[in-house]
Scaffold this motif. Structure first.
Motif, PDB file in Angstrom:
ATOM      1  N   VAL A 170     -33.290 -55.934   4.400  1.00  0.00           N
ATOM      2  CA  VAL A 170     -32.483 -54.813   3.328  1.00  0.00           C
ATOM      3  C   VAL A 170     -31.241 -55.621   4.242  1.00  0.00           C
ATOM      4  O   VAL A 170     -30.459 -55.529   4.598  1.00  0.00           O
ATOM      5  N   LEU A 171     -30.291 -55.925   2.643  1.00  0.00           N
ATOM      6  CA  LEU A 171     -28.823 -55.481   2.565  1.00  0.00           C
ATOM      7  C   LEU A 171     -28.392 -54.262   2.359  1.00  0.00           C
ATOM      8  O   LEU A 171     -29.036 -54.313   1.135  1.00  0.00           O
ATOM      9  N   VAL A 172     -27.352 -53.023   3.076  1.00  0.00           N
ATOM     10  CA  VAL A 172     -26.849 -52.885   2.601  1.00  0.00           C
ATOM     11  C   VAL A 172     -25.390 -52.703   2.219  1.00  0.00           C
ATOM     12  O   VAL A 172     -25.212 -53.018   3.933  1.00  0.00           O
ATOM     13  N   ILE A 173     -24.829 -52.119   0.845  1.00  0.00           N
ATOM     14  CA  ILE A 173     -23.455 -52.454   1.081  1.00  0.00           C
ATOM     15  C   ILE A 173     -22.311 -50.804   0.941  1.00  0.00           C
ATOM     16  O   ILE A 173     -23.603 -50.088  -0.715  1.00  0.00           O
ATOM     17  N   GLY A 174     -22.239 -49.848   1.964  1.00  0.00           N
ATOM     18  CA  GLY A 174     -21.291 -49.371   1.437  1.00  0.00           C
ATOM     19  C   GLY A 174     -19.710 -49.807   0.774  1.00  0.00           C
ATOM     20  O   GLY A 174     -19.331 -50.261   0.329  1.00  0.00           O
ATOM     21  N   LYS A 175     -19.494 -48.289   0.984  1.00  0.00           N
ATOM     22  CA  LYS A 175     -17.758 -48.042   0.368  1.00  0.00           C
ATOM     23  C   LYS A 175     -17.031 -48.711   1.469  1.00  0.00           C
ATOM     24  O   LYS A 175     -15.564 -49.713   1.485  1.00  0.00           O
ATOM     25  N   GLU A 176     -16.644 -48.473   2.864  1.00  0.00           N
ATOM     26  CA  GLU A 176     -16.094 -48.053   3.880  1.00  0.00           C
ATOM     27  C   GLU A 176     -16.346 -47.618   4.871  1.00  0.00           C
ATOM     28  O   GLU A 176     -17.226 -46.327   4.707  1.00  0.00           O
ATOM     29  N   ALA A 177     -15.952 -48.188   6.311  1.00  0.00           N
ATOM     30  CA  ALA A 177     -17.261 -47.350   7.207  1.00  0.00           C
ATOM     31  C   ALA A 177     -15.217 -45.820   7.503  1.00  0.00           C
ATOM     32  O   ALA A 177     -14.231 -46.414   8.069  1.00  0.00           O
ATOM     33  N   ALA A 178     -15.887 -45.341   7.758  1.00  0.00           N
ATOM     34  CA  ALA A 178     -14.885 -43.776   7.834  1.00  0.00           C
ATOM     35  C   ALA A 178     -14.773 -43.682   9.460  1.00  0.00           C
ATOM     36  O   ALA A 178     -15.426 -42.985  10.331  1.00  0.00           O
ATOM     37  N   HIS A 179     -13.509 -44.473   9.906  1.00  0.00           N
ATOM     38  CA  HIS A 179     -13.398 -44.221  11.435  1.00  0.00           C
ATOM     39  C   HIS A 179     -12.951 -43.461  11.536  1.00  0.00           C
ATOM     40  O   HIS A 179     -11.982 -43.611  13.069  1.00  0.00           O
ATOM     41  N   ILE A 180     -11.932 -43.476  11.135  1.00  0.00           N
ATOM     42  CA  ILE A 180     -10.406 -42.738  11.022  1.00  0.00           C
ATOM     43  C   ILE A 180      -9.858 -41.449  10.082  1.00  0.00           C
ATOM     44  O   ILE A 180     -10.170 -41.951   8.738  1.00  0.00           O
ATOM     45  N   GLY A 181      -9.329 -40.672  10.548  1.00  0.00           N
ATOM     46  CA  GLY A 181      -9.446 -39.297   9.758  1.00  0.00           C
ATOM     47  C   GLY A 181      -8.131 -39.199   8.108  1.00  0.00           C
ATOM     48  O   GLY A 181      -7.186 -40.339   9.202  1.00  0.00           O
ATOM     49  N   LYS A 182      -8.102 -38.629   7.932  1.00  0.00           N
ATOM     50  CA  LYS A 182      -6.673 -38.133   6.845  1.00  0.00           C
ATOM     51  C   LYS A 182      -5.566 -38.625   7.560  1.00  0.00           C
ATOM     52  O   LYS A 182      -4.442 -38.825   7.318  1.00  0.00           O
ATOM     53  N   GLU A 183      -5.259 -38.278   8.761  1.00  0.00           N
ATOM     54  CA  GLU A 183      -4.414 -37.221   9.341  1.00  0.00           C
ATOM     55  C   GLU A 183      -3.759 -38.950   9.888  1.00  0.00           C
ATOM     56  O   GLU A 183      -2.624 -39.638   9.729  1.00  0.00           O
ATOM     57  N   GLU A 184      -4.222 -40.449   9.818  1.00  0.00           N
ATOM     58  CA  GLU A 184      -3.359 -41.176  10.526  1.00  0.00           C
ATOM     59  C   GLU A 184      -2.578 -41.959   9.513  1.00  0.00           C
ATOM     60  O   GLU A 184      -3.038 -41.936   8.187  1.00  0.00           O
ATOM     61  N   THR A 185      -1.742 -42.920  10.104  1.00  0.00           N
ATOM     62  CA  THR A 185      -0.341 -43.646   9.301  1.00  0.00           C
ATOM     63  C   THR A 185      -1.328 -45.350   8.687  1.00  0.00           C
ATOM     64  O   THR A 185      -2.350 -45.189   9.664  1.00  0.00           O
ATOM     65  N   THR A 186      -0.765 -45.775   8.056  1.00  0.00           N
ATOM     66  CA  THR A 186      -1.089 -46.675   7.667  1.00  0.00           C
ATOM     67  C   THR A 186      -1.297 -47.845   8.500  1.00  0.00           C
ATOM     68  O   THR A 186      -1.238 -49.106   8.761  1.00  0.00           O
TER      69      THR A 186
END
Length: 255
Positions: free
Chosen positions: A29-45
């Motif tokens: 089984v291959l699963v493709i998601g959106k993106e891994a949510a490792h960093i919260g909203k407060e982080e900078t680019t």
């Protein structure tokens, strides 16, 4: 142990600074998601760029080491809660979202585990998650932030990442799995990801509604040996009916 197609995918990721994935590249089984949510909203680019680079470099170097040693995975033993070895990323976390219970796991991984248990264990619930034994997990975007972060700079980075990764998903490795689950909601439409062309499958053109924002679309390869199931993100609000329906569709493609 590892196919030439997977080796080529790892080499492509190294050459193009891309994240590969987690789990068993020889799974069903291959699963493709959106993106891994490792960093919260407060982080900078800037922090996102740094974290993305760290994740890519660690992931690719680990896969290169695994390929060089031809490491044979053992999914029935105990492994530390770590994502450093991508074969065992987050394996053996407690099969609950309650973090107070022996280090529970995420709601997304609980959904993956339910799918695994229905596909391979006749629905038996394990005490600890073990879907990595048959699942390979990757993402459309390798920027490690939450999709809900509505920021123009982050959105530009996300679009760029998805565009950079489109040729990766068109490589032969991603067509080796008899079952592909695209758990990415509206990303294919929003970012012009052509699932039919990329994975060489044909959509049945009739969405299947399970109710309360739970749905899926079926795609099949021309030889009918592969299925691609496009559905919503498998996180909060996923119904057991949706998991069961997806598992029932996918079971037909297990040999």
């Amino acid at each position: 142990m590892y196919t030439q197609a997977f080796k080529e995918a790892v080499a492509y990721c190294k050459a193009n600074n891309l994240f590969v994935g987690y789990g068993n590249p020889n799974g069903k089984v291959l699963v493709i998601g959106k993106e891994a949510a490792h960093i919260g909203k407060e982080e900078t680019t800037e922090n996102l760029e740094k974290k993305k680079k760290e994740l890519f470099q660690s992931n690719v170097s680990q896969w290169e080491h695994i390929l060089s040693t031809n490491e044979v995975p053992n999914y029935d033993g105990q492994h530390p809660f770590s994502h450093k070895n991508p074969l065992y990323a987050y394996l053996n976390q407690y099969n609950s979202w309650d973090k107070s219970k022996k280090g529970g796991t995420s709601r997304t991984y609980l959904s993956y585990e339910k799918l695994y248990e229905q596909l391979f264990l006749q629905g038996e619930k394990l005490e600890e998650i073990n879907f990595q034994k048959e699942f390979f997990i990757t993402e459309f975007s390798d920027y490690p932030t939450k999709e809900s972060y509505k920021n123009e700079d982050i959105e530009a980075l996300r679009k760029q990442s998805i565009e950079e990764r489109k040729p990766l998903f068109a490589m032969p490795f991603f067509k080796e799995f008899p079952i592909v689950i695209v758990a990415a909601g509206d990303y294919p439409r929003r970012y012009q990801i052509d699932l039919e062309q990329t994975f060489n499958v044909k959509w049945e053109e009739k969405p299947i509604e399970i109710g309360n924002k739970n749905w899926y679309n079926l795609h099949f390869s021309k030889d009918n040996k592969r299925i691609l199931i496009h559905t919503r993100q498998l996180s909060n609000g996923v119904s057991n009916k949706l998991i069961t329906a997806i598992a029932n569709e996918a079971k037909k493609f297990l040999k």
